[in-house]
Scaffold this motif. Structure first.
Motif: not given
Length: 281
Positions: A16-17, A188-189, A249, A20-21, A253, A184-185, A191-192
């Motif tokens: 999940t996100v 998320i990048r 990530l 990953l974090l 992926t 998605r990747a 978002l980070g």
């Protein structure tokens, strides 16, 4: 098994996100002795590079908010700053990606292993990182295009050092991975980056003004060195964290979209590590 236990850096399954974090933070904790000092050197170089542009844009510490009457210089400052960030994160992505690969295979890599040139592909990494930084800088000149460029290019260095693709194929490989599963990747990048930007802003500005409230010295006379040191310290943590996020990530992926976890589970015993993770050509 390498994917058992709450402190596993990178479990062998799609994450999940939030996981990953967490994995990125765990990877940073394990590689901090190498990544943070290297990030300090790169962050100092970044501050020296940006200083002339800040003077031209009349950007003042600690926020470095430019004078909007000098919009041209201000825009250039923002674009160059975005490019240097992307370049530094890409450089740090080399040891981060190799550390994440080792963690996925169930072992912990030490700083000595990560600084050795064996299998590191620094000769390909440095030009690739420079190309990533230049691309993000040019995209920054176009405004919102920065978001697209930054989101799509996170896997360039991991593709070089983990997937072992030729240098000319790494950008295309990164783009392909970034847009899979509805982008998605890439999302998320971004978002980070946004999360760490808020943390950097809060700590950087807060620490500067906090020192002023202590009244230990005339902050106005020391504004430049204090702000520079503060931002170097903040970025020396944020940049490795973002590089570690790119590393985990990338591998996640591949597990999610290419079945890397299944491939590793079926791999014969004694297979060399680079061959286990390399992409078939």
């Amino acid at each position: 098994m390498p994917d058992v236990g709450p402190t596993t850096v990178l479990p062998r399954r799609p994450l999940t996100v939030g996981e990953l974090l967490d994995s990125a933070v765990l990877l940073l904790r394990g590689q901090a002795r190498l990544l943070v000092p290297l990030a300090v050197l790169l962050a100092v170089g970044e501050q020296l590079l940006l200083h002339p542009l800040r003077l031209l844009a009349d950007a003042r510490p600690p926020e470095w908010w430019p004078d909007l009457d000098r919009l041209g210089w201000a825009w250039l400052l923002l674009a160059v700053g975005a490019g240097t960030e992307a370049l530094i994160i890409a450089v740090l992505g080399n040891p981060a990606a190799r550390g994440a690969a080792a963690a996925l295979l169930g072992r912990r890599s030490g700083p000595r292993e990560l600084v050795r040139p064996d299998q590191a592909r620094w000769g390909a990494t440095l030009p690739a990182a420079a190309a990533v930084g230049l691309t993000v800088c040019l995209a920054g000149l176009a405004g919102p295009a920065w978001f697209v460029a930054y989101g799509l290019l996170g896997a360039v260095v991991p593709a070089l050092v983990v997937d072992r693709v030729p240098a000319h194929r790494a950008p295309r490989r990164a783009l392909a991975l970034a847009v899979r599963a509805g982008g998605r990747a890439a999302g998320i990048r971004l978002l980070g980056y946004l999360g760490w930007w808020l943390i950097r802003l809060g700590i950087g500005v807060g620490a500067y003004h906090g020192l002023g409230l202590l009244g230990l010295f005339d902050l106005s006379a020391w504004a430049l060195p204090v702000a520079t040191a503060t931002w170097v310290g903040v970025n020396a943590l944020a940049y490795p964290a973002l590089a570690c996020l790119d590393a985990v990530l990338h591998l996640e992926t591949r597990m999610r979209t290419e079945g890397l976890d299944i491939r590793l589970a079926r791999a014969p015993a004694g297979a060399p590590e680079p061959a286990l993770l390399a992409v078939p050509r």
